[in-house]
Design an enzyme around this catalytic site. Structure first.
Site, PDB file in Angstrom:
ATOM      1  N   ASP A  28      39.520 -10.585 -46.797  1.00 46.05           N
ATOM      2  CA  ASP A  28      38.656  -9.700 -46.793  1.00 46.05           C
ATOM      3  C   ASP A  28      38.454  -8.519 -48.242  1.00 46.05           C
ATOM      4  O   ASP A  28      38.114  -8.313 -48.855  1.00 46.05           O
ATOM      5  CB  ASP A  28      38.683  -8.420 -45.743  1.00 46.05           C
ATOM      6  CG  ASP A  28      38.171  -9.272 -44.656  1.00 46.05           C
ATOM      7  OD1 ASP A  28      37.811 -10.417 -44.507  1.00 46.05           O
ATOM      8  OD2 ASP A  28      38.677  -8.353 -43.013  1.00 46.05           O
ATOM      9  N   SER A 142      40.149  -4.006 -34.686  1.00 50.73           N
ATOM     10  CA  SER A 142      40.119  -5.758 -34.517  1.00 50.73           C
ATOM     11  C   SER A 142      39.240  -6.108 -33.195  1.00 50.73           C
ATOM     12  O   SER A 142      39.641  -5.279 -31.975  1.00 50.73           O
ATOM     13  CB  SER A 142      41.329  -6.851 -34.808  1.00 50.73           C
ATOM     14  OG  SER A 142      41.124  -7.410 -34.647  1.00 50.73           O
ATOM     15  N   GLU A 144      40.429  -8.143 -31.689  1.00 52.68           N
ATOM     16  CA  GLU A 144      41.699  -8.410 -30.951  1.00 52.68           C
ATOM     17  C   GLU A 144      42.511  -7.123 -29.252  1.00 52.68           C
ATOM     18  O   GLU A 144      43.173  -7.271 -28.968  1.00 52.68           O
ATOM     19  CB  GLU A 144      43.341  -8.831 -31.821  1.00 52.68           C
ATOM     20  CG  GLU A 144      42.774 -10.157 -32.109  1.00 52.68           C
ATOM     21  CD  GLU A 144      43.724 -11.106 -31.208  1.00 52.68           C
ATOM     22  OE1 GLU A 144      44.356 -11.181 -30.418  1.00 52.68           O
ATOM     23  OE2 GLU A 144      42.416 -12.270 -30.983  1.00 52.68           O
ATOM     24  N   TYR A 166      50.655  -7.446 -32.069  1.00 53.27           N
ATOM     25  CA  TYR A 166      49.214  -7.455 -33.380  1.00 53.27           C
ATOM     26  C   TYR A 166      47.803  -6.250 -32.864  1.00 53.27           C
ATOM     27  O   TYR A 166      47.471  -5.543 -33.512  1.00 53.27           O
ATOM     28  CB  TYR A 166      48.758  -8.543 -33.751  1.00 53.27           C
ATOM     29  CG  TYR A 166      47.654  -8.276 -34.514  1.00 53.27           C
ATOM     30  CD1 TYR A 166      47.992  -7.896 -36.007  1.00 53.27           C
ATOM     31  CD2 TYR A 166      46.478  -8.378 -34.651  1.00 53.27           C
ATOM     32  CE1 TYR A 166      46.720  -8.043 -37.037  1.00 53.27           C
ATOM     33  CE2 TYR A 166      45.082  -7.869 -34.931  1.00 53.27           C
ATOM     34  CZ  TYR A 166      45.250  -7.660 -36.345  1.00 53.27           C
ATOM     35  OH  TYR A 166      44.004  -7.790 -37.141  1.00 53.27           O
ATOM     36  N   LYS A 170      46.679  -2.902 -33.383  1.00 55.72           N
ATOM     37  CA  LYS A 170      45.425  -2.060 -33.529  1.00 55.72           C
ATOM     38  C   LYS A 170      44.749  -1.161 -33.067  1.00 55.72           C
ATOM     39  O   LYS A 170      43.502  -0.679 -33.826  1.00 55.72           O
ATOM     40  CB  LYS A 170      45.030  -3.456 -33.639  1.00 55.72           C
ATOM     41  CG  LYS A 170      44.869  -4.302 -35.194  1.00 55.72           C
ATOM     42  CD  LYS A 170      44.012  -3.689 -36.118  1.00 55.72           C
ATOM     43  CE  LYS A 170      44.388  -4.750 -37.896  1.00 55.72           C
ATOM     44  NZ  LYS A 170      44.401  -4.053 -39.253  1.00 55.72           N
ATOM     45  N   ARG A 234      35.681 -17.779 -29.660  1.00 54.33           N
ATOM     46  CA  ARG A 234      35.735 -16.875 -30.463  1.00 54.33           C
ATOM     47  C   ARG A 234      33.839 -16.599 -31.203  1.00 54.33           C
ATOM     48  O   ARG A 234      33.490 -17.350 -31.129  1.00 54.33           O
ATOM     49  CB  ARG A 234      37.049 -17.312 -31.901  1.00 54.33           C
ATOM     50  CG  ARG A 234      38.024 -17.362 -31.417  1.00 54.33           C
ATOM     51  CD  ARG A 234      38.453 -15.816 -31.637  1.00 54.33           C
ATOM     52  NE  ARG A 234      40.473 -15.711 -30.889  1.00 54.33           N
ATOM     53  CZ  ARG A 234      41.085 -15.737 -29.702  1.00 54.33           C
ATOM     54  NH1 ARG A 234      40.029 -15.980 -29.025  1.00 54.33           N
ATOM     55  NH2 ARG A 234      41.684 -15.289 -29.406  1.00 54.33           N
TER      56      ARG A 234
HETATM   57  P1  GDR Z   1      42.928 -14.642 -33.956  1.00 53.71           P
HETATM   58  O1  GDR Z   1      42.951 -15.922 -35.143  1.00 53.71           O
HETATM   59  O2  GDR Z   1      44.001 -14.499 -33.358  1.00 53.71           O
HETATM   60  O3  GDR Z   1      41.284 -14.669 -33.030  1.00 53.71           O
HETATM   61  O4  GDR Z   1      42.951 -13.246 -35.292  1.00 53.71           O
HETATM   62  P2  GDR Z   1      43.261 -17.312 -35.441  1.00 53.71           P
HETATM   63  O5  GDR Z   1      42.177 -17.831 -36.407  1.00 53.71           O
HETATM   64  O6  GDR Z   1      44.621 -17.283 -35.181  1.00 53.71           O
HETATM   65  O7  GDR Z   1      43.339 -17.966 -33.307  1.00 53.71           O
HETATM   66  C1  GDR Z   1      41.698 -18.229 -33.042  1.00 53.71           C
HETATM   67  C2  GDR Z   1      42.625 -18.980 -31.607  1.00 53.71           C
HETATM   68  O8  GDR Z   1      42.402 -19.729 -32.279  1.00 53.71           O
HETATM   69  C3  GDR Z   1      43.917 -20.322 -31.269  1.00 53.71           C
HETATM   70  N1  GDR Z   1      44.911 -21.747 -31.917  1.00 53.71           N
HETATM   71  C4  GDR Z   1      45.370 -21.802 -33.176  1.00 53.71           C
HETATM   72  N2  GDR Z   1      45.478 -20.569 -33.561  1.00 53.71           N
HETATM   73  C5  GDR Z   1      46.393 -21.114 -34.853  1.00 53.71           C
HETATM   74  N3  GDR Z   1      46.410 -20.456 -35.524  1.00 53.71           N
HETATM   75  N4  GDR Z   1      46.783 -22.814 -34.889  1.00 53.71           N
HETATM   76  C6  GDR Z   1      46.580 -22.926 -34.062  1.00 53.71           C
HETATM   77  O9  GDR Z   1      47.155 -24.195 -34.531  1.00 53.71           O
HETATM   78  C7  GDR Z   1      45.489 -23.020 -33.051  1.00 53.71           C
HETATM   79  N5  GDR Z   1      45.036 -23.913 -31.965  1.00 53.71           N
HETATM   80  C8  GDR Z   1      44.939 -22.964 -31.225  1.00 53.71           C
HETATM   81  C9  GDR Z   1      44.161 -19.426 -30.856  1.00 53.71           C
HETATM   82  O10 GDR Z   1      45.397 -19.399 -30.153  1.00 53.71           O
HETATM   83  C10 GDR Z   1      43.594 -18.602 -30.650  1.00 53.71           C
HETATM   84  O11 GDR Z   1      42.645 -18.831 -29.574  1.00 53.71           O
HETATM   85  C11 GDR Z   1      41.733 -13.200 -36.033  1.00 53.71           C
HETATM   86  C12 GDR Z   1      43.410 -12.685 -37.085  1.00 53.71           C
HETATM   87  O12 GDR Z   1      42.729 -12.681 -38.409  1.00 53.71           O
HETATM   88  C13 GDR Z   1      43.295 -11.251 -36.726  1.00 53.71           C
HETATM   89  O13 GDR Z   1      43.970 -10.339 -37.931  1.00 53.71           O
HETATM   90  C14 GDR Z   1      41.548 -10.537 -36.830  1.00 53.71           C
HETATM   91  O14 GDR Z   1      41.818  -8.818 -36.456  1.00 53.71           O
HETATM   92  C15 GDR Z   1      41.361 -10.937 -35.772  1.00 53.71           C
HETATM   93  O15 GDR Z   1      40.910 -12.601 -36.186  1.00 53.71           O
HETATM   94  C16 GDR Z   1      40.222 -10.755 -35.701  1.00 53.71           C
END
Ligand code: GDR
Length: 347
Positions: A28, A142, A144, A166, A170, A234
């Site tokens: 960002d 966020s 979150e 986290y 926030k 999401r």
């Molecule tokens: P999030 O983002 O936690 O929503 O926070 P992330 O992309 O890490 O996860 C989104 C969802 O995907 C599921 N998931 C996985 N996530 C990751 N990282 N890796 C994997 O292998 C995987 N498999 C499934 C997660 O469980 C989750 O449900 C982001 C961040 O940018 C924060 O800082 C911000 O505040 C919020 O978005 C809005």
């Protein structure tokens, strides 16, 4: 004087507006620095540590950003940074932002993502935010914070129920921003941003992890993709659209808090399916497996934001939809990975 005697209009030179960004090296921060520079701002960015390699990225790709040393864990350094930058607008984007990491580094997350906001607000207040409301402050809140959601879709009035260290940090950052506005008359806004992505996203986040893996599998550089929970939903938008909303919030007559979201939600499985389809792989299940290590101790199952207030008051709408976002990210990963491996980009 001479100009007006001769019938010319005499204008005082209008100084460039000054913006200070924490987290300027992140996704960002990069988008916002670019956007503000395009609007004629003088942009200052907080960078921590000595010889931070991220400072080199800034110097290379964003040479117009003036680097100011400092750390969100150190109030005197933030006060000094404010004195140096003398900003009109402050954007607090710095945080430990990877939710999964926050369970392993919970105290550090509380200190930077949570108390770091308090330190920034204090620095703004001390250097001239409260007395004449000169400095305008933006806090990166966020979705979150909604966590185990109490209502769907989520709005500015939806109660918080964070599900990770986290998210808890926030919530503190958000509440303390509102509190400083109410206690000291600070000109402070909070943007409750839902997930926002793009080619600059780190590969630890799910969108980039998936688009990068799809590209690498297509190029024969990787065999499979190991994932966590595929059922979570999401509301994904494009980071480039979302930084405009941050700026718009600081151009209003009164400070306020806004949800920024697309109003659409998709499962992780849909993301995987779409990314693989982009590289021409329809049987994605052959390549994807799940591992408990990528599941979280507590999950946020469903996020979908209602950005009506932002649309009506800021005139903000997202421009990039989910299919275009995935396409953009896959295309970028194909180009990067092919170049790294010395391969042609598949058409
Ligand atoms: P999030 O983002 O936690 O929503 O926070 P992330 O992309 O890490 O996860 C989104 C969802 O995907 C599921 N998931 C996985 N996530 C990751 N990282 N890796 C994997 O292998 C995987 N498999 C499934 C997660 O469980 C989750 O449900 C982001 C961040 O940018 C924060 O800082 C911000 O505040 C919020 O978005 C809005």
């Amino acid at each position: 004087m001479q100009g007006s005697r001769l019938g010319w209009a005499v204008y005082e030179e209008i100084p460039m507006p000054r913006a200070f960004i924490t987290g300027v090296t992140g996704q960002d921060g990069q988008h916002l620095a670019e956007f503000l520079h395009g609007k004629g701002y003088q942009v200052f960015g907080l960078v921590k540590g000595q010889n931070n390699p991220k400072a080199d990225l800034l110097r290379d790709q964003f040479p117009y950003v003036e680097i100011v040393p400092g750390d969100l864990a150190d109030l005197p350094s933030l006060v000094k940074a404010m004195e140096v930058a003398q900003p009109d607008e402050v954007y607090n984007l710095a945080a430990i932002s990877f939710v999964a990491l926050s369970w392993n580094q919970a105290e550090l997350t509380a200190n930077l993502t949570g108390t770091g906001v308090l330190r920034m607000l204090e620095a703004v207040r001390m250097v001239g935010g409260a007395s004449d409301n000169k400095i305008r402050f933006y806090q990166a809140s966020s979705s979150e914070m909604f966590g185990k959601v109490r209502e769907t879709p989520q709005t500015e009035r939806t109660p918080f129920h964070p599900r990770s260290p986290y998210g808890c940090a926030k919530v503190f950052g958000h509440d303390i921003t509102v509190n400083y506005r109410e206690s000291y008359g600070l000109w402070a806004c909070s943007g409750i941003l839902f997930n926002h992505e793009g080619p600059r996203r780190g590969v630890e986040f799910v969108t980039r992890k998936v688009t990068n893996a799809a590209a690498r599998i297509k190029l024969g550089l990787q065999n499979d993709l190991v994932m966590g929970n595929l059922d979570a939903k999401r509301d994904w938008g494009y980071a480039g659209d979302y930084v405009k909303a941050m700026w718009l919030m600081l151009q209003q007559d009164e400070p306020d808090d806004y949800v920024i979201a697309t109003g659409e939600t998709h499962t992780i499985e849909e993301l995987v399916e779409r990314a693989f389809a982009e590289v021409g792989i329809d049987d994605w299940k052959k390549y994807v497996r799940q591992d408990p290590k990528f599941f979280r101790p507590a999950e946020v199952d469903l996020l979908i934001g209602d950005a009506t207030k932002a649309r009506e008051k800021l005139g903000w709408t997202p421009e990039v939809d989910f299919p275009s976002l995935v396409k953009m990210m896959v295309k970028n990963d194909l180009a990067i990975e092919a170049a790294r491996a010395g391969l042609p980009v598949p058409s």
